[in-house]
Scaffold this active site. Structure first.
Site, PDB file in Angstrom:
ATOM      1  N   ASP A 111       0.814  -1.222   0.000  1.00 34.68           N
ATOM      2  CA  ASP A 111       0.000   0.000   0.000  1.00 34.68           C
ATOM      3  C   ASP A 111       0.845   1.269   0.000  1.00 34.68           C
ATOM      4  O   ASP A 111       1.987   1.285   0.464  1.00 34.68           O
ATOM      5  CB  ASP A 111      -0.897   0.026   1.236  1.00 34.68           C
ATOM      6  CG  ASP A 111      -2.119  -0.869   1.097  1.00 34.68           C
ATOM      7  OD1 ASP A 111      -3.042  -0.718   1.906  1.00 34.68           O
ATOM      8  OD2 ASP A 111      -2.145  -1.708   0.193  1.00 34.68           O
ATOM      9  N   HIS A 258       3.467  -2.332   3.300  1.00 40.20           N
ATOM     10  CA  HIS A 258       3.532  -0.964   2.790  1.00 40.20           C
ATOM     11  C   HIS A 258       4.894  -0.693   2.157  1.00 40.20           C
ATOM     12  O   HIS A 258       5.928  -1.052   2.725  1.00 40.20           O
ATOM     13  CB  HIS A 258       3.290   0.048   3.913  1.00 40.20           C
ATOM     14  CG  HIS A 258       1.920  -0.016   4.507  1.00 40.20           C
ATOM     15  ND1 HIS A 258       1.542  -0.999   5.402  1.00 40.20           N
ATOM     16  CD2 HIS A 258       0.823   0.765   4.312  1.00 40.20           C
ATOM     17  CE1 HIS A 258       0.271  -0.811   5.744  1.00 40.20           C
ATOM     18  NE2 HIS A 258      -0.182   0.246   5.099  1.00 40.20           N
TER      19      HIS A 258
END
Length: 292
Positions: A111, A258
């Site tokens: 992400d 992430h």
């Protein structure tokens, strides 16, 4: 009163007192434990996936996050464009978002990128282990780093819309505002890769609401949640990130990681440890570009 009767009576009093104390302790314990949402068998949560943007809360559940008791998707009006029910979404408050890969394969998702420091490192590691993943990209980052969007696609990874500016509260806004945000993000992605399919949408913070799910579906995107969350945005260190992923991963897991939004070196270092183990135990895949 005989000694035997006295003993029996004393035992009865002790039993009553113990029962009362246990009942009080149980009631107190229940009052101290937060209400749990039933059906968390997949491990899916609605936690904020990182305090890494100026307009995002520093922790805890964001405003607008559905809570226990929120009506399930089936209790309201039918969602426009939704066909059938989703596979094991995990909890009612995901509003039908995918929390598994839909197959026995495991899916890594990244992400908040792309980021010029961390995304190339992630891509290099995935290339080394011949693994394809799914990148949930933020619109303004896609606009600022079109070369990285191109690299993601050229190496066979799948793209996912993650809103324009990682707006955790997006789902509480009007349908028109949500649609504008998602379209703006898609336009930034397609400016870099005109023909790349964008069939997934991940709500920042996992703060799913009926409107954001409905608009995403109307735009042809399937809402994507996760089932394994090592909370790498909290910077717990590579060791803890690694341990969480390797312990919780199972066939069909969607792993949340992430590659941007802050210091992600711990995630990169963890990925270097995670990939040899996961590739020895599972088939890893990018989420499909035809989720139906």
């Amino acid at each position: 009163m005989t000694p035997g009767n006295s003993t029996a009576r004393a035992a009865g009093i002790v039993t009553v007192v113990l029962a009362a104390l246990l009942g009080s302790a149980y009631a107190l314990g229940r009052s101290l434990v937060p209400d749990q949402v039933p059906g968390h068998s997949t491990g899916a949560t609605t936690s904020v996936d990182g305090p890494h943007y100026a307009d995002q809360p520093s922790g805890g559940e964001p405003s607008g996050t559905p809570s226990a008791g929120t009506p399930s998707p089936g209790s309201g009006p039918a969602e426009t464009g939704q066909e059938g029910s989703e596979p094991d979404a995990g909890t009612d408050n995901l509003f039908g978002a995918h929390a598994t890969s839909g197959s026995a394969r495991l899916a890594l998702t990244f992400d908040d990128g792309p980021d010029p420091r961390y995304t190339p490192q992630v891509l290099a590691l995935l290339r080394e282990y011949n693994v394809h993943a799914t990148f949930c990209v933020v619109g303004e980052n896609a606009q600022n780093h079109p070369d990285l969007i191109q690299a993601i696609v050229n190496e066979g990874h799948t793209l996912c819309n993650h809103s324009w500016h990682h707006d955790v509260g997006l789902g509480t806004r009007s349908a028109d505002a949500i649609r504008s945000d998602l379209l703006r993000t898609n336009e930034a992605i397609r400016a870099a890769v005109p023909n790349a399919p964008i069939v997934w949408y991940r709500q920042p913070g996992g703060a799913w609401t009926y409107p954001v799910v409905s608009v995403a579906r109307q735009l042809g995107m399937t809402p994507l949640h996760w089932s394994v969350d090592p909370s790498d945005w909290e910077l717990p260190g590579a060791g803890k990130i690694t341990a969480t992923v390797l312990t919780q991963a199972q066939p069909g897991s969607v792993v949340l990681l992430h590659d941007a939004g802050g210091n992600r070196q711990g995630t990169v270092d963890a990925l270097r440890r995670i990939l040899p183990d996961l590739t020895s135990r599972f088939e890893l895949e990018a989420l499909p570009t035809d989720p139906t």
